[in-house]
Design an enzyme around this catalytic site. Sequence first.
Site, PDB file in Angstrom:
ATOM      1  N   LYS A   1      28.158  41.294  40.043  1.00 52.58           N
ATOM      2  CA  LYS A   1      26.971  41.549  39.209  1.00 52.58           C
ATOM      3  C   LYS A   1      27.104  40.885  37.840  1.00 52.58           C
ATOM      4  O   LYS A   1      26.195  40.210  37.372  1.00 52.58           O
ATOM      5  CB  LYS A   1      26.771  43.063  38.976  1.00 52.58           C
ATOM      6  CG  LYS A   1      26.628  43.882  40.229  1.00 52.58           C
ATOM      7  CD  LYS A   1      26.447  45.363  39.916  1.00 52.58           C
ATOM      8  CE  LYS A   1      27.630  46.041  39.260  1.00 52.58           C
ATOM      9  NZ  LYS A   1      28.852  46.116  40.092  1.00 52.58           N
TER      10      LYS A   1
ATOM     11  N   ARG B   1      22.844  53.930  37.957  1.00 53.11           N
ATOM     12  CA  ARG B   1      23.830  54.052  39.021  1.00 53.11           C
ATOM     13  C   ARG B   1      23.631  55.299  39.863  1.00 53.11           C
ATOM     14  O   ARG B   1      24.387  55.530  40.795  1.00 53.11           O
ATOM     15  CB  ARG B   1      25.212  54.136  38.378  1.00 53.11           C
ATOM     16  CG  ARG B   1      26.099  52.938  38.654  1.00 53.11           C
ATOM     17  CD  ARG B   1      27.351  53.157  37.820  1.00 53.11           C
ATOM     18  NE  ARG B   1      28.448  52.403  38.278  1.00 53.11           N
ATOM     19  CZ  ARG B   1      28.867  51.276  37.704  1.00 53.11           C
ATOM     20  NH1 ARG B   1      28.220  50.750  36.695  1.00 53.11           N
ATOM     21  NH2 ARG B   1      29.931  50.678  38.157  1.00 53.11           N
TER      22      ARG B   1
ATOM     23  N   ARG C   1      40.994  40.004  39.357  1.00 49.78           N
ATOM     24  CA  ARG C   1      40.117  39.749  38.202  1.00 49.78           C
ATOM     25  C   ARG C   1      40.903  39.798  36.889  1.00 49.78           C
ATOM     26  O   ARG C   1      41.789  40.635  36.709  1.00 49.78           O
ATOM     27  CB  ARG C   1      38.997  40.793  38.151  1.00 49.78           C
ATOM     28  CG  ARG C   1      38.184  40.675  36.861  1.00 49.78           C
ATOM     29  CD  ARG C   1      36.882  41.379  36.905  1.00 49.78           C
ATOM     30  NE  ARG C   1      36.996  42.807  37.118  1.00 49.78           N
ATOM     31  CZ  ARG C   1      35.952  43.611  37.236  1.00 49.78           C
ATOM     32  NH1 ARG C   1      34.731  43.118  37.182  1.00 49.78           N
ATOM     33  NH2 ARG C   1      36.128  44.893  37.434  1.00 49.78           N
TER      34      ARG C   1
ATOM     35  N   ARG D   1      42.023  44.763  33.946  1.00 55.90           N
ATOM     36  CA  ARG D   1      41.438  46.071  33.629  1.00 55.90           C
ATOM     37  C   ARG D   1      42.224  47.192  34.288  1.00 55.90           C
ATOM     38  O   ARG D   1      42.640  47.077  35.437  1.00 55.90           O
ATOM     39  CB  ARG D   1      39.976  46.107  34.110  1.00 55.90           C
ATOM     40  CG  ARG D   1      38.984  45.843  33.010  1.00 55.90           C
ATOM     41  CD  ARG D   1      37.581  45.626  33.515  1.00 55.90           C
ATOM     42  NE  ARG D   1      37.026  46.710  34.313  1.00 55.90           N
ATOM     43  CZ  ARG D   1      35.786  46.709  34.788  1.00 55.90           C
ATOM     44  NH1 ARG D   1      34.971  45.694  34.524  1.00 55.90           N
ATOM     45  NH2 ARG D   1      35.343  47.713  35.522  1.00 55.90           N
TER      46      ARG D   1
ATOM     47  N   ARG E   1      36.354  53.970  43.143  1.00 50.69           N
ATOM     48  CA  ARG E   1      35.100  53.381  42.632  1.00 50.69           C
ATOM     49  C   ARG E   1      34.177  53.012  43.794  1.00 50.69           C
ATOM     50  O   ARG E   1      32.960  53.187  43.722  1.00 50.69           O
ATOM     51  CB  ARG E   1      35.405  52.136  41.789  1.00 50.69           C
ATOM     52  CG  ARG E   1      35.984  52.482  40.426  1.00 50.69           C
ATOM     53  CD  ARG E   1      36.670  51.293  39.784  1.00 50.69           C
ATOM     54  NE  ARG E   1      35.748  50.238  39.406  1.00 50.69           N
ATOM     55  CZ  ARG E   1      36.145  48.996  39.119  1.00 50.69           C
ATOM     56  NH1 ARG E   1      37.426  48.670  39.168  1.00 50.69           N
ATOM     57  NH2 ARG E   1      35.261  48.088  38.775  1.00 50.69           N
TER      58      ARG E   1
HETATM   59  P1  AP5 Z   1      32.342  40.599  38.492  1.00 54.20           P
HETATM   60  O1  AP5 Z   1      31.173  39.711  38.222  1.00 54.20           O
HETATM   61  O2  AP5 Z   1      33.198  40.993  37.344  1.00 54.20           O
HETATM   62  O3  AP5 Z   1      31.878  41.882  39.326  1.00 54.20           O
HETATM   63  P2  AP5 Z   1      30.987  43.142  38.896  1.00 54.20           P
HETATM   64  O4  AP5 Z   1      30.107  43.443  40.062  1.00 54.20           O
HETATM   65  O5  AP5 Z   1      30.327  42.911  37.583  1.00 54.20           O
HETATM   66  O6  AP5 Z   1      32.158  44.212  38.814  1.00 54.20           O
HETATM   67  P3  AP5 Z   1      32.514  45.389  37.782  1.00 54.20           P
HETATM   68  O7  AP5 Z   1      33.888  45.869  38.143  1.00 54.20           O
HETATM   69  O8  AP5 Z   1      32.303  44.973  36.370  1.00 54.20           O
HETATM   70  O9  AP5 Z   1      31.515  46.466  38.195  1.00 54.20           O
HETATM   71  P4  AP5 Z   1      31.658  47.932  38.074  1.00 54.20           P
HETATM   72  O10 AP5 Z   1      30.273  48.255  38.436  1.00 54.20           O
HETATM   73  O11 AP5 Z   1      32.656  48.689  38.813  1.00 54.20           O
HETATM   74  O12 AP5 Z   1      32.223  48.151  36.600  1.00 54.20           O
HETATM   75  P5  AP5 Z   1      31.522  48.577  35.261  1.00 54.20           P
HETATM   76  O13 AP5 Z   1      32.196  47.876  34.177  1.00 54.20           O
HETATM   77  O14 AP5 Z   1      30.041  48.502  35.384  1.00 54.20           O
HETATM   78  O15 AP5 Z   1      33.221  39.857  39.626  1.00 54.20           O
HETATM   79  C1  AP5 Z   1      34.412  40.451  40.140  1.00 54.20           C
HETATM   80  C2  AP5 Z   1      35.494  39.351  40.327  1.00 54.20           C
HETATM   81  O16 AP5 Z   1      35.039  38.379  41.285  1.00 54.20           O
HETATM   82  C3  AP5 Z   1      35.797  38.537  39.054  1.00 54.20           C
HETATM   83  O17 AP5 Z   1      37.164  38.242  39.050  1.00 54.20           O
HETATM   84  C4  AP5 Z   1      34.979  37.248  39.213  1.00 54.20           C
HETATM   85  O18 AP5 Z   1      35.576  36.152  38.547  1.00 54.20           O
HETATM   86  C5  AP5 Z   1      35.012  37.059  40.720  1.00 54.20           C
HETATM   87  N1  AP5 Z   1      33.778  36.421  41.190  1.00 54.20           N
HETATM   88  C6  AP5 Z   1      32.519  36.878  40.997  1.00 54.20           C
HETATM   89  N2  AP5 Z   1      31.606  36.062  41.575  1.00 54.20           N
HETATM   90  C7  AP5 Z   1      32.332  35.069  42.162  1.00 54.20           C
HETATM   91  C8  AP5 Z   1      31.977  33.939  42.964  1.00 54.20           C
HETATM   92  N3  AP5 Z   1      30.723  33.657  43.264  1.00 54.20           N
HETATM   93  N4  AP5 Z   1      32.971  33.143  43.428  1.00 54.20           N
HETATM   94  C9  AP5 Z   1      34.258  33.436  43.147  1.00 54.20           C
HETATM   95  N5  AP5 Z   1      34.666  34.491  42.407  1.00 54.20           N
HETATM   96  C10 AP5 Z   1      33.713  35.311  41.919  1.00 54.20           C
HETATM   97  O19 AP5 Z   1      31.868  50.143  35.223  1.00 54.20           O
HETATM   98  C11 AP5 Z   1      33.178  50.619  35.017  1.00 54.20           C
HETATM   99  C12 AP5 Z   1      33.152  52.141  34.976  1.00 54.20           C
HETATM  100  O20 AP5 Z   1      32.317  52.612  33.876  1.00 54.20           O
HETATM  101  C13 AP5 Z   1      32.576  52.841  36.219  1.00 54.20           C
HETATM  102  O21 AP5 Z   1      33.539  52.989  37.239  1.00 54.20           O
HETATM  103  C14 AP5 Z   1      32.110  54.184  35.618  1.00 54.20           C
HETATM  104  O22 AP5 Z   1      33.191  55.070  35.465  1.00 54.20           O
HETATM  105  C15 AP5 Z   1      31.607  53.787  34.244  1.00 54.20           C
HETATM  106  N6  AP5 Z   1      30.159  53.471  34.263  1.00 54.20           N
HETATM  107  C16 AP5 Z   1      29.582  52.250  34.089  1.00 54.20           C
HETATM  108  N7  AP5 Z   1      28.257  52.332  34.198  1.00 54.20           N
HETATM  109  C17 AP5 Z   1      27.969  53.642  34.469  1.00 54.20           C
HETATM  110  C18 AP5 Z   1      26.757  54.351  34.721  1.00 54.20           C
HETATM  111  N8  AP5 Z   1      25.565  53.721  34.744  1.00 54.20           N
HETATM  112  N9  AP5 Z   1      26.853  55.669  34.974  1.00 54.20           N
HETATM  113  C19 AP5 Z   1      28.020  56.317  34.934  1.00 54.20           C
HETATM  114  N10 AP5 Z   1      29.223  55.710  34.738  1.00 54.20           N
HETATM  115  C20 AP5 Z   1      29.192  54.383  34.499  1.00 54.20           C
END
Ligand code: AP5
Length: 217
Positions: free
Chosen positions: A13, A88, A127, A160, A171
Site C-alpha cells: 500500500k 481499518r 523490509r 521495523r 498483524r
Molecule cells: P509496503 O509498501 O511498505 O507495504 P504496506 O502495505 O504499506 O505495509 P505496512 O506494513 O506499512 O502496512 P501495515 O498496514 O501493517 O502497517 P501500518 O504502518 O499501516 O511494502 C512492503 C515491502 O514490500 C517493502 O519492503 C517494499 O519495498 C516491498 N515492495 C512493495 N511493493 C513492491 C513491489 N512492487 N516489488 C517489490 N517489492 C515491493 O500500521 C502499523 C500498525 O499501526 C498496525 O499494526 C496497527 O497496530 C497500527 N495502526 C495503523 N493504522 C491503524 C488504524 N487505522 N487503526 C488501528 N490501528 C492502526
Amino acid sequence: MNIIMLGAPGAGKGTIASQMKEKYNLPHISSGDIFRANIKENTELGKLAKSYIDKGTLVPDDVTINMMVDRLCKDDCKNGFILDGFPRTIVQADGLNEALNKSNTKIDLAILVEGDDDQIAERLSGRRVCEKCGATYHIVSMPPKVDGVCDKCGATLIHRKDDTADVIKDRLKTYHEQTKPLIDYYNEKGILKTISGFIKSKEEMIDAIDKIISFGN
Ligand code: AP5
C-alpha cells in the site's frame, strides 16, 4: 480526489501510495506513520499506540478516528488525499464517512492492494525503512544503492520492530478478522478497484495506477 488504500500489512500500500503522491500531487497520509512519529516523540498518543502496535493489534477506533479526522482538516487535504492504513475497521469507515459528510465530501476510490499471506510475510521480514524520511526498501526486491543507507536523504535504514515473524502473524490475523470486511463495504458502494502489490517494474505500476485513477475521475 479522495482515495483510500486497502490491503494486508506489507501488501505494498505504502509503495503504491508514494508513487501516486508524486504523480498526482496528493498528500499521502499513513495512520501507521503518524502513530510511529508519536512513538518517536514519546507523546501520550505514542505511548498508547505502542502498546497495540508491538502486539500486532489495532489501536482503538475512537483514538484513531479522532487523530485521522484532525489530520484531514489540514490545508493540504483541500484538493484530495491518499489515506494509507485508515480506515481499518467498519467503525472507522463509518466515522470517516460521517466526518466527510459534514464537509460535503466523500471517498471517491478505494484501492485494494492484493497479495497472499506467504509472500507478504517474506516481504515484511526483508523490509527496511528510512528512520528520517520514511522511504521504504526491500533487501532483495527493492534494495537501496548503498546497503543500510536511504537513497533519498542519506539517513540510516531500520528494520521495523513489528516486522518480526511473530508480530507479522498477528498483524495478518488482525487484517483477516477486522479489515477484510471493508472490501465488501467499498465494493457495495461501487468504488472498489484492485491492483496487484507484486507488480515488478515502476513503469508497470504507474500504468496500473493510471488506469485505476481514470476510473475515479
Ligand atoms: P509496503 O509498501 O511498505 O507495504 P504496506 O502495505 O504499506 O505495509 P505496512 O506494513 O506499512 O502496512 P501495515 O498496514 O501493517 O502497517 P501500518 O504502518 O499501516 O511494502 C512492503 C515491502 O514490500 C517493502 O519492503 C517494499 O519495498 C516491498 N515492495 C512493495 N511493493 C513492491 C513491489 N512492487 N516489488 C517489490 N517489492 C515491493 O500500521 C502499523 C500498525 O499501526 C498496525 O499494526 C496497527 O497496530 C497500527 N495502526 C495503523 N493504522 C491503524 C488504524 N487505522 N487503526 C488501528 N490501528 C492502526
